[in-house]
Design a protein around this motif. Structure first.
Motif, PDB file in Angstrom:
ATOM      1  N   LEU A  91       0.851  -1.257   0.043  1.00 19.83           N
ATOM      2  CA  LEU A  91       0.011  -0.133  -0.087  1.00 19.83           C
ATOM      3  C   LEU A  91       0.823   1.233   0.003  1.00 19.83           C
ATOM      4  CD1 LEU A  91      -2.984   1.319   0.257  1.00 19.83           C
ATOM      5  CD2 LEU A  91      -2.631   1.115   2.524  1.00 19.83           C
ATOM      6  N   GLU A  92       1.889   1.225   0.871  1.00 22.58           N
ATOM      7  CA  GLU A  92       2.777   2.487   0.993  1.00 22.58           C
ATOM      8  C   GLU A  92       3.506   2.968  -0.244  1.00 22.58           C
ATOM      9  OE1 GLU A  92       2.181   4.403   3.453  1.00 22.58           O
ATOM     10  OE2 GLU A  92       0.940   3.034   4.467  1.00 22.58           O
ATOM     11  N   ASP A  93       4.141   1.905  -0.843  1.00 24.23           N
ATOM     12  CA  ASP A  93       4.811   2.114  -2.201  1.00 24.23           C
ATOM     13  C   ASP A  93       3.898   2.560  -3.311  1.00 24.23           C
ATOM     14  OD1 ASP A  93       7.311   1.410  -0.768  1.00 24.23           O
ATOM     15  OD2 ASP A  93       7.345  -0.567  -1.752  1.00 24.23           O
ATOM     16  N   SER A  94       2.645   1.950  -3.447  1.00 21.49           N
ATOM     17  CA  SER A  94       1.949   2.333  -4.279  1.00 21.49           C
ATOM     18  C   SER A  94       1.246   3.793  -4.079  1.00 21.49           C
ATOM     19  CB  SER A  94       0.577   1.288  -4.356  1.00 21.49           C
ATOM     20  OG  SER A  94       0.995  -0.073  -4.681  1.00 21.49           O
ATOM     21  N   ILE A  95       1.020   4.048  -3.014  1.00 21.71           N
ATOM     22  CA  ILE A  95       0.533   5.429  -2.664  1.00 21.71           C
ATOM     23  C   ILE A  95       1.574   6.281  -2.981  1.00 21.71           C
ATOM     24  CG2 ILE A  95       0.074   7.073  -0.979  1.00 21.71           C
ATOM     25  CD1 ILE A  95      -1.561   4.858   0.607  1.00 21.71           C
ATOM     26  N   ASN A  96       2.802   6.158  -2.882  1.00 24.11           N
ATOM     27  CA  ASN A  96       4.136   7.002  -3.098  1.00 24.11           C
ATOM     28  C   ASN A  96       4.143   7.016  -4.888  1.00 24.11           C
ATOM     29  OD1 ASN A  96       6.358   8.497  -2.753  1.00 24.11           O
ATOM     30  ND2 ASN A  96       7.673   6.571  -3.451  1.00 24.11           N
ATOM     31  N   THR A  97       4.086   5.848  -5.397  1.00 26.08           N
ATOM     32  CA  THR A  97       3.973   6.182  -6.824  1.00 26.08           C
ATOM     33  C   THR A  97       2.941   6.853  -7.219  1.00 26.08           C
ATOM     34  OG1 THR A  97       5.057   3.906  -6.843  1.00 26.08           O
ATOM     35  CG2 THR A  97       4.197   4.615  -8.965  1.00 26.08           C
ATOM     36  N   ILE A  98       1.784   6.694  -7.025  1.00 25.87           N
ATOM     37  CA  ILE A  98       0.503   7.509  -7.431  1.00 25.87           C
ATOM     38  C   ILE A  98       0.585   8.906  -7.037  1.00 25.87           C
ATOM     39  CG2 ILE A  98      -1.993   7.890  -7.168  1.00 25.87           C
ATOM     40  CD1 ILE A  98      -0.954   5.278  -8.807  1.00 25.87           C
ATOM     41  N   SER A  99       1.209   9.309  -5.928  1.00 27.96           N
ATOM     42  CA  SER A  99       1.403  10.826  -5.452  1.00 27.96           C
ATOM     43  C   SER A  99       2.284  11.603  -6.573  1.00 27.96           C
ATOM     44  CB  SER A  99       1.964  10.541  -4.130  1.00 27.96           C
ATOM     45  OG  SER A  99       0.964  10.160  -3.212  1.00 27.96           O
ATOM     46  N   GLN A 100       3.468  10.697  -6.797  1.00 32.87           N
ATOM     47  CA  GLN A 100       4.472  11.227  -7.706  1.00 32.87           C
ATOM     48  C   GLN A 100       3.763  11.540  -8.999  1.00 32.87           C
ATOM     49  OE1 GLN A 100       8.552   9.783  -7.819  1.00 32.87           O
ATOM     50  NE2 GLN A 100       7.764   8.155  -6.218  1.00 32.87           N
ATOM     51  N   LEU A 101       2.967  10.635  -9.694  1.00 31.19           N
ATOM     52  CA  LEU A 101       2.161  10.650 -10.900  1.00 31.19           C
ATOM     53  C   LEU A 101       1.214  11.960 -10.713  1.00 31.19           C
ATOM     54  CD1 LEU A 101       1.560   7.143 -11.711  1.00 31.19           C
ATOM     55  CD2 LEU A 101       3.335   8.703 -12.709  1.00 31.19           C
ATOM     56  N   LYS A 102       0.710  12.401  -9.780  1.00 28.61           N
ATOM     57  CA  LYS A 102      -0.433  13.249  -9.567  1.00 28.61           C
ATOM     58  C   LYS A 102       0.349  14.592  -9.524  1.00 28.61           C
ATOM     59  CE  LYS A 102      -4.401  14.697  -6.826  1.00 28.61           C
ATOM     60  NZ  LYS A 102      -5.269  14.363  -5.958  1.00 28.61           N
ATOM     61  N   SER A 103       1.278  14.436  -8.685  1.00 30.85           N
ATOM     62  CA  SER A 103       2.265  15.602  -8.690  1.00 30.85           C
ATOM     63  C   SER A 103       2.659  16.288 -10.012  1.00 30.85           C
ATOM     64  CB  SER A 103       3.497  15.606  -7.597  1.00 30.85           C
ATOM     65  OG  SER A 103       4.496  14.769  -8.457  1.00 30.85           O
ATOM     66  N   LEU A 104       3.022  15.599 -11.091  1.00 37.65           N
ATOM     67  CA  LEU A 104       3.223  15.941 -12.395  1.00 37.65           C
ATOM     68  C   LEU A 104       2.023  16.680 -13.000  1.00 37.65           C
ATOM     69  CD1 LEU A 104       4.718  12.554 -13.750  1.00 37.65           C
ATOM     70  CD2 LEU A 104       5.864  14.681 -12.781  1.00 37.65           C
ATOM     71  N   GLY A 105       0.806  16.650 -12.419  1.00 39.82           N
ATOM     72  CA  GLY A 105      -0.338  17.250 -12.884  1.00 39.82           C
ATOM     73  C   GLY A 105      -1.336  16.565 -13.445  1.00 39.82           C
ATOM     74  N   MET A 106      -1.042  15.072 -13.556  1.00 39.87           N
ATOM     75  CA  MET A 106      -2.185  14.229 -14.204  1.00 39.87           C
ATOM     76  C   MET A 106      -3.262  13.846 -13.006  1.00 39.87           C
ATOM     77  SD  MET A 106       0.215  11.512 -16.194  1.00 39.87           S
ATOM     78  CE  MET A 106       1.242  11.040 -14.861  1.00 39.87           C
TER      79      MET A 106
END
Length: 690
Positions: free
Chosen positions: A572-587
């Motif tokens: 869960l934590e790694d997945s949240i981290n990856t998704i957060s990075q993608l969202k921070s790109l603006g997507m």
């Protein structure tokens, strides 16, 4: 001074294993690591054993080269094999290997197997040298002399000489260690004066063959001596004069009892799993071979593996994983007390039921065993939950071993699909399904290069039919597989990791489309792309996304990433981290298929998502009165309460649309507005919308 006992390690990647090297050195072996056999020839060729590690192609190439080399082909070979090579062991055996070790394996197992084989060949060589030296010396003598008598008396093997009339003319002192007969009672006598009738007849037949054929005979026999059974190697050879006439014969007895014990231990070790001490794959094959020889007999074979065993190794470590395997092995042995049990690789066990029993009884036994194998195990201060999945095949002796194991494995895989900790019987069509899947996988490999992969785009609208974006959908244009569903093709790509290559291609094409349709457009359209959990779990996934964004030059704000809840199950934590990075790109991040799998309000609160998509299966059951209407309304209200927009998928009727609008669902996707469109038709729709 260096020892003559040496281990050549042919390693494709030249990865040193210091623990293994240290262990081998303590056994007194030199280590020589190299990449190919040419490097072996540079140094001293006198080695004792070859250990080969690497990918399948590398090992096969090395084995072929060794087989064609007169010197190297005499050296015993061990190969390390991966799990997916289990069914190719026969190929390695035909290329001359003496043993194989399944990976993952530890240093102790490798060094133990190497030591056993070297000890075996050392003993063979010693015995061979003794025998050759004796035969050579005997052939060179013409008359008995003191030098000869001294030599043979001190040899640790029994030697006797008879003349052509089969009268004993000489024996050495060691002979009397194998017999209670005294020296003065044997010289000048024949066998019938010394032994019982049974032995006399046996010796006479053997001696007659040697004299008449003028050939050496050699065999092993078990004889009782001092109330103990001993194994002897017997060699009888003719004695010839200068005219090649038989003037007598010589017999040599070697006590090889200890040698046979070592040989039996080696054979046992070759067929025994090092970790659990139950039969391994080789032992299983021997057992099944004997079963298959019994014609018209029914067989029941069970193929079991431990659920989520990889996680156990990853979380608790390989030592704990080994402990789990031992515990499971003990439980299997305690339950199937009268049946054949083996561990053939990793966490895979095969049980061969010895009795011919009905299917219902098998079901009862398997159900009871699954309860037995479903248990909690303490590892340190943590608890680990163990379960297993089982595939069962009932067959007869007309099948071969490979097909039996393949069928049992397929049934086990079917059990895994049903939710694990359960069982399934092999059914007709499973093999054909695997063949179809294999063909699909093969043809998918170059589908991009052949121009067979393209995207469709399904429009998304507001409730009042204002175009707000598209979902990019994978399509594969191949006439052979036109009846195969897209979902099945995607499943195959995920299982074979082809999804990584395909996913990158799809994302890049979607980015190009998003860039093209939003040029000179004030209100941007969002193009969303489905991302597999397999892609998300890759460490470099975010970097790949960034590279594509930079390459295409697309605005990330015009893109959406559609994910499912399953990506949060493993980590869960790694997945949240990856998704957060993608969202921070603006997507935008869309949680797809909400409500169908592991939906939790906790996910909505914790996950860095932008909106949720209600699955089509909910919309299909939407009526004016019913539980699904209540559920959809509740999901929408909860999402809105935390400021998450809601998209409804698969909307097909005006009644569904009306109810969803009444619930204030934010976006609609489905055939009521538009089916998925080709890129060309999607661009036409956008132009009409403008």
């Amino acid at each position: 001074m260096k020892t003559e006992k040496r281990v050549i390690i042919l390693n494709e990647s030249r990865l040193e294993n210091n623990d293994l090297y240290k262990k081998l050195i303590t056994y007194g072996y030199d280590i020589f690591e190299c990449l190919n056999i040419d490097e072996i020839l540079i140094g001293d060729i006198k080695r004792n054993i070859i250990l080969i590690n690497g990918k399948e192609d590398y090992k096969i190439n090395i084995l072929k080269n060794i087989k064609n080399n007169k010197l190297l082909s005499k050296i015993p070979i061990i190969v390390l094999i991966d799990i997916d090579e289990q069914k190719k062991i026969d190929k390695y055996i035909k290329l001359g290997i003496k043993d194989y070790i399944k990976k993952p394996c530890n240093t102790d197992e490798i060094s133990f197997r190497i030591k056993n084989i070297i000890d075996y060949y050392d003993l063979v060589e010693k015995l061979y040298k003794k025998e050759c030296n004796i035969a050579e010396y005997i052939n060179n003598i013409q008359d008995k002399d003191n030098k000869f008598q001294t030599l043979i008396d001190n040899m640790p093997i029994a030697i006797w000489v008879k003349d052509k009339d089969l009268v004993y003319t000489d024996v050495n002192k060691t002979y009397f260690l194998f017999s209670e007969i005294k020296n003065e009672n044997i010289i000048g006598k024949r066998d019938e004066e010394l032994w019982n009738d049974e032995l006399v007849q046996k010796f006479y037949k053997e001696d007659k063959i040697v004299i008449e054929a003028k050939e050496t005979i050699e065999f092993e026999e078990v004889r009782k001596f001092n109330n103990e059974e001993r194994v002897y190697k017997v060699n009888k050879s003719p004695l010839l004069n200068i005219d090649e006439e038989v003037i007598g014969l010589i017999g040599i007895y070697q006590d090889i009892t200890e040698f046979k014990l070592i040989e039996n231990d080696i054979k046992k070790n070759a067929s025994t799993d090092f970790l659990t001490q139950i039969p391994n794959r080789r032992g299983l094959y021997k057992h099944l071979e004997s079963k298959l020889k019994q014609k018209n007999e029914n067989l029941t074979v069970m193929f079991m593996d431990i659920d989520e065993f990889k996680k156990i190794n990853d979380v608790y470590g390989h030592k704990s994983g080994d402990d789990v395997l031992r515990v499971v092995s003990n439980k299997i042995q305690m339950f199937f007390t009268e049946d054949f049990i083996s561990r053939i690789s990793g966490d895979e066990f095969v049980i061969v039921l010895e009795d011919d029993i009905e299917k219902k009884e098998i079901e009862n036994r398997v159900e009871k065993f699954l309860k037995e194998i479903n248990f909690e195990l303490s590892i340190g201060k943590r608890k680990c939950y163990i379960s297993g999945s089982i595939g069962v095949v009932q067959t007869n002796t007309e099948d071969d071993i490979e097909s039996i194991l393949i069928k049992a494995d397929l049934a086990m895989y079917k059990a895994k699909q049903r939710g694990k900790n359960t069982f399934a019987f092999y059914e007709k069509g499973m093999v054909e399904e695997v063949e179809i899947n294999s063909n699909i996988e093969r043809d998918l490999h170059d589908s991009i290069e052949k121009g067979e992969v393209y995207l469709f785009y399904q429009p998304q609208y507001t409730g009042d039919k204002k175009l707000i974006g598209f979902e990019a959908l994978f399509r594969w244009k191949n006439e052979k597989y036109k009846s195969v569903s897209v979902i099945k093709v995607i499943e195959i790509m995920e299982k074979t990791k082809l999804i990584n290559k395909m996913g990158r291609y799809i994302f890049e094409k979607a980015c190009i489309f998003a860039k093209e349709i939003n040029e000179n457009r004030k209100e941007k359209l969002i193009v969303s792309v489905n991302i597999s959990p397999i892609q998300i779990m890759r460490k470099n996934f975010v970097l790949e996304v960034k590279d594509i964004l930079k390459k295409v030059g697309v605005d990330p704000k015009t893109l959406g990433i559609e994910i499912t809840e399953s990506i949060f199950l493993d980590n869960l934590e790694d997945s949240i981290n990856t998704i957060s990075q993608l969202k921070s790109l603006g997507m935008k991040i869309l949680l797809d298929d909400f409500g169908t799998k592991y939906s939790s309000l906790n996910y909505l609160a914790r996950l860095p998502i932008s909106s949720i998509k209600i699955d089509k299966s909910f919309i299909d059951k939407l009526t004016n009165k019913g539980n699904y209407k209540v559920l959809i309304k509740l999901i929408t209200e909860i999402a809105h309460s935390i400021e998450l927009p809601v998209v409804a998928e698969g909307v097909e009727s005006s009644s569904q649309l009306e109810q969803l609008n009444d619930m204030n669902v934010d976006a609609i996707q489905g055939y009521i507005f538009s089916k998925p469109l080709t890129e060309e038709d999607a661009k036409k729709l956008i132009n009409q919308d403008i």
